[in-house]
Design an enzyme around this catalytic site. Structure first.
Site, PDB file in Angstrom:
ATOM      1  CB  SER A  10      -0.931  -0.037   1.213  1.00  0.00           C
ATOM      2  OG  SER A  10      -1.849   1.017   1.169  1.00  0.00           O
ATOM      3  CB  CYS A  11       0.404   4.504  -0.576  1.00  0.00           C
ATOM      4  SG  CYS A  11       0.100   3.688  -2.168  1.00  0.00           S
TER       5      CYS A  11
END
Length: 424
Positions: A10-11
């Site tokens: 993810s981020c």
């Protein structure tokens, strides 16, 4: 149905509002963590008017076009229509994250979360209006489809952090259901897990009923969105080791003194995992300064290259007559693009833009020749510092030269490329 990957991919997105920041400013930041060979481009689209009945082709599906769209600057994987992060001419910024939970993720092609992000920026002049746009489109068209340029499926639900000059919203989704939290001061971050708990300021009207029907909530206990719709132990979110917790600690470490440079420092942090390395890595980064005084310009910094620790945050300001950002725009392939053909992703074209190519060559030098690499890094940090100081001067002196600002980002890209060419 696609399942959650064994490792979170993810981020991280961050926002700081007064009194957590220096001056009356909102500071926004995001790292986009994607497959290490994926090119992230920086593109600009001007405001436009559209005819009644016009259609809009997003990454996988066609939807109805709005009568008017605002100017946007986007950092996006070069094969998609939407974006990982971006801003519009009204000072609205959005970043998104992949999240998973109890609800199965749909493989069916619909709007990607990245499409919803761009649509929110194009159609809304405030953070809350962007939230409304996105949830209306989610209800109408749904979310789904492969989020990776590959025959291997990578699908997820989406979480968004939406900010403007005055406030921020966290919007978290699970299929078509969603909850949103309003942030008016302090700091907030999102990562690869649901994080809206009991403070829910807007929600899908049937979200709680659906949770009851699935046996996730008894209807008696205080409703906790993250706990009900995922497997997160919300009591330990800010103390357990994980990217959300690490981001939370970094923000709070600098609380009261956060500037754009502080946010860049957070995004460059490798020890925490915020600056991700490996098969999935940080392929693009963004930091924005959103002054609460409406007469001052919002300033958006983008890297357009992997690993913010050896990239330049380059400034962009919305002014009239901005031209396309050619050196950070990837080649296009029209109807021959493997993304548009079915079956999709049978081949993968070279999507590298000019800045990406030059940065790629410089990165090899940095890794191979220590002294040469150190020299390159010093030069690009010097360039970045000059631009940050120039932007600060604009905000302090309230003096913006529109004619020079038209090419602000593109000129900085040229200077960065020249730095690589002279030393590689």
């Amino acid at each position: 149905m696609a399942s959650r990957p064994t490792e979170p991919r993810s981020c991280d997105t961050f926002v700081a509002l007064p009194p957590a920041t220096v001056g009356s400013r909102v500071v926004f930041g995001k790292n986009s963590d994607r497959p290490c060979d994926e090119v992230q481009e920086i593109v600009y689209f001007p405001a436009a008017s559209h005819k009644a009945g016009d259609k809009l082709e997003c990454t996988y599906i066609e939807i109805e076009q709005a009568a008017k769209t605002y100017a946007v600057v986007l950092s996006r994987p070069s094969w998609i229509w939407g974006a990982e992060m971006g801003a519009n001419e009204h000072g609205v910024c959005i970043g998104n994250e992949a999240v998973w939970g109890r609800e199965e993720v749909s493989d069916n092609e619909a709007l990607l979360g990245m499409d919803l992000l761009r649509l929110g920026l194009e159609r809304a002049d405030t953070a809350e209006n962007a939230l409304t746009v996105m949830i209306d489109l989610l209800e109408k068209y749904g979310q789904g489809g492969n989020c990776m340029e590959s025959h291997m499926a990578f699908t997820y639900h989406n979480s968004f952090l939406i900010a403007d000059r005055r406030e921020a919203w966290v919007l978290e989704t699970s299929g078509k259901y969603w909850a949103a939290e309003k942030i008016e001061e302090g700091v907030r971050n999102i990562s690869n897990q649901l994080s809206v708990t009991t403070k829910i300021d807007r929600e899908h009207p049937k979200m709680r009923d659906y949770a009851k029907s699935k046996g996730w909530w008894d209807g008696e206990k205080e409703f906790d969105f993250a706990a009900v719709y995922s497997y997160v132990n919300t009591a330990r979110m800010t103390t357990s080791r994980g990217r959300y917790c690490e981001g939370y600690k970094l923000l709070n470490k600098h609380k009261g003194n956060i500037t754009s440079e502080t946010m860049m420092e957070i995004l460059r942090d490798k020890e925490s995992g915020i600056n991700m390395e490996g098969g999935f890595m940080t392929t693009g980064s963004m930091v924005s300064i959103l002054p609460q005084e409406p007469n001052l310009p919002c300033i958006h910094f983008f890297t357009g290259t992997p690993d913010p620790d050896r990239s330049v945050f380059k400034p962009f300001i919305f002014v009239p007559n901005i031209t396309q950002l050619l050196k950070t725009s990837s080649p296009t392939f029209g109807h021959d693009d493997p993304v548009k053909k079915k079956p999709r992703f049978l081949t993968k074209p070279d999507r590298r833009h000019e800045l990406y190519k030059q940065h790629e060559s410089a990165a090899v030098v940095m890794e191979t020749f220590k002294e040469k690499g150190k020299e390159i890094l010093e030069q690009i940090r010097k360039l970045e510092k000059e631009k940050i100081n120039k932007m600060e001067s604009i905000l302090q002196n309230r003096c913006l030269d529109v004619n020079q600002t038209v090419n602000l980002f593109s000129q900085c890209v040229e200077e960065e490329i020249n730095t690589y060419c002279l030393r590689v």
